[in-house]
Design a protein around this motif. Sequence first.
Motif, PDB file in Angstrom:
ATOM      1  N   GLN A 100      70.970   1.852   9.707  1.00  0.00           N
ATOM      2  CA  GLN A 100      72.150   1.677   8.864  1.00  0.00           C
ATOM      3  C   GLN A 100      72.060   2.542   7.605  1.00  0.00           C
ATOM      4  O   GLN A 100      72.987   3.280   7.277  1.00  0.00           O
TER       5      GLN A 100
ATOM      6  N   TYR B 154      79.387   2.999   3.834  1.00  0.00           N
ATOM      7  CA  TYR B 154      78.320   2.004   4.011  1.00  0.00           C
ATOM      8  C   TYR B 154      77.780   1.567   2.654  1.00  0.00           C
ATOM      9  O   TYR B 154      77.544   0.373   2.418  1.00  0.00           O
TER      10      TYR B 154
ATOM     11  N   ALA C 119      81.936  -0.779  15.436  1.00  0.00           N
ATOM     12  CA  ALA C 119      81.686   0.611  15.039  1.00  0.00           C
ATOM     13  C   ALA C 119      81.215   1.457  16.209  1.00  0.00           C
ATOM     14  O   ALA C 119      81.468   2.668  16.250  1.00  0.00           O
TER      15      ALA C 119
ATOM     16  N   ARG D  44      81.806   0.172   9.138  1.00  0.00           N
ATOM     17  CA  ARG D  44      80.599   0.565   8.411  1.00  0.00           C
ATOM     18  C   ARG D  44      80.497  -0.196   7.087  1.00  0.00           C
ATOM     19  O   ARG D  44      79.405  -0.628   6.689  1.00  0.00           O
TER      20      ARG D  44
END
Length: 562
Positions: free
Chosen positions: A37, A153, A191, A204
């Motif tokens: 991530q 993100y 996603a 995200r």
Amino acid sequence: NKIAAIKVNPVLWTASMTGNTNNLQLVGTGYSLCPVQQLGSALLCAPVPFRCSTLEEIHVVNSTNISSFLYVSQEQRVESNYFTSKCLAEDYLVNTENVSVAKIEIGAKEYITNLPSCPVVEYDTSDFQSTVITEWHLICERSTLRPLFQMIYAIGVIIGCAICGQLSDWLGRKRIIQMALLLLITGVVAASLVPWYTVMLCMRALTGMSTILLIFPSYTLVSEISPPNLRTSSSILPGIAYFVAMSLFGGVAYLFPVWRHLLLMFNSPLLLMIPMGLVITESPRWLIQNGREDEGVNILRQAASQNGVVLSASTSLLLEKLSKTSKDNKEAREKNFSEGNQNTLQMLKAGFSAPGMRTILLVMPVLWILKRALYVGIALNANNFASSNPFQYITISGAMGLVALIVSTPISLKLTRKAFTGGGLALGGILLLLELAVPSVYWWIKWVLVMVSFCLVAGAFQINYIYGNELFPTVFRARGFSLMNCIASAGEMGIPLVTDLIVQYYWWAPSVTFGCMGILASLLLLFLPETKDRPMPETLQDVEERYKNNSLPALQKDLHPC
């Protein structure tokens, strides 16, 4: 007094370790999700060499609006330097407004893009079969959309940091962890499947927010359950899981270079975390602090029974008193918690009026922005720093981070917080600047400089979490720590601007930017007090005493032995 009694009671600490195995496994598994991530854009959104061609003729062949394209023949292409990664000059720009198909495979690897400066594109798939860039053609005039993959993100992380502390204190650690698991699964699966770039970016953001809602309460839960002599080990183990997953991420990405498959694969531990989230125990500390003494006592007694711990008469009496505590205490605690949230701005105002706390509040945000940007920036710059192989770069970076985590623990016990953190940041920044002076023919020297720099920065980054907690007083520690993480995420959000956009015009920008960040961060530490082996401040007055004398008075040490 009841909470303090539990804190120093070794029998209860031993008993409370029953659920800590499941909780620690949950934290370690959660940290293993972070590399894909936080650092995933280095491989998921990696730039791929491409070649643009012009459209010679467009004509519709049937009612489904599928078009065929005649383009410059392959014989006219130059074999050497085939994938130039350059857009067409203005003389060759083509009007493609009437082209309704966003992605059509017209040969083995050629795709229509609807981009005037690159109507037909062919990607070099020797390293990556599919990335976010090739999926949505984020090249030429669309290249400005590339950093959004990482920036969105980071925005989700900022939102998570802003709400995590209060939600965790309000609803409990266990409930927030369970909610975060559901949100994270939703964000990751969506996603990985949605065909729209905008929707994928929204997922995200959801992933970033839910990751924080999972990690922070899990980390707090383990800290509150672990005995003092095991708290350091409990803090190190999640970091080990992070760097092991980071190394594996580079190796697995080399074997499966399709970004959607990779994203799903490295989030598969979520399937293991679902049953973990159901069996973890709530923090006895949180339960007792919120007037649910009977539930907290039941967890401790169950832990004692499963661990075979025989409770002494005094300990049993303490548990009896806790279980019989009036529910009026719960209302009083809830009132105090509500008032504490309302007084956050007042506490900040009071902090800025005091010289010592004002220094911390002014220096720490800048310091955390620089540290986070430097740490994440080196890892995300896999496609620019001394390497034409981003897979190796990520794998070795993870290994170096693991070494830094293991080595930094004993060294940090000998050096002061400022010496260890400042030295690591300064040396790391200097090595990044020296990397610019090494000719590219000596690529292995560049590798050594960058990897040692990352090792130093990673060690300083780990100690930073301990140092940050020690600077703030107890009355503001949780909110101050969340605030610093929230601000640091803003620094992380700007990293793709350097690694993806500015580097296209100035190849030396990442090394200079991150190198100067490390040196500047080390200089900012000079304005902060030393905290190693010194009692943590309880009040704002303690912070001011430390600011004046760089240590708390002897009376305060006696009053706060913990």
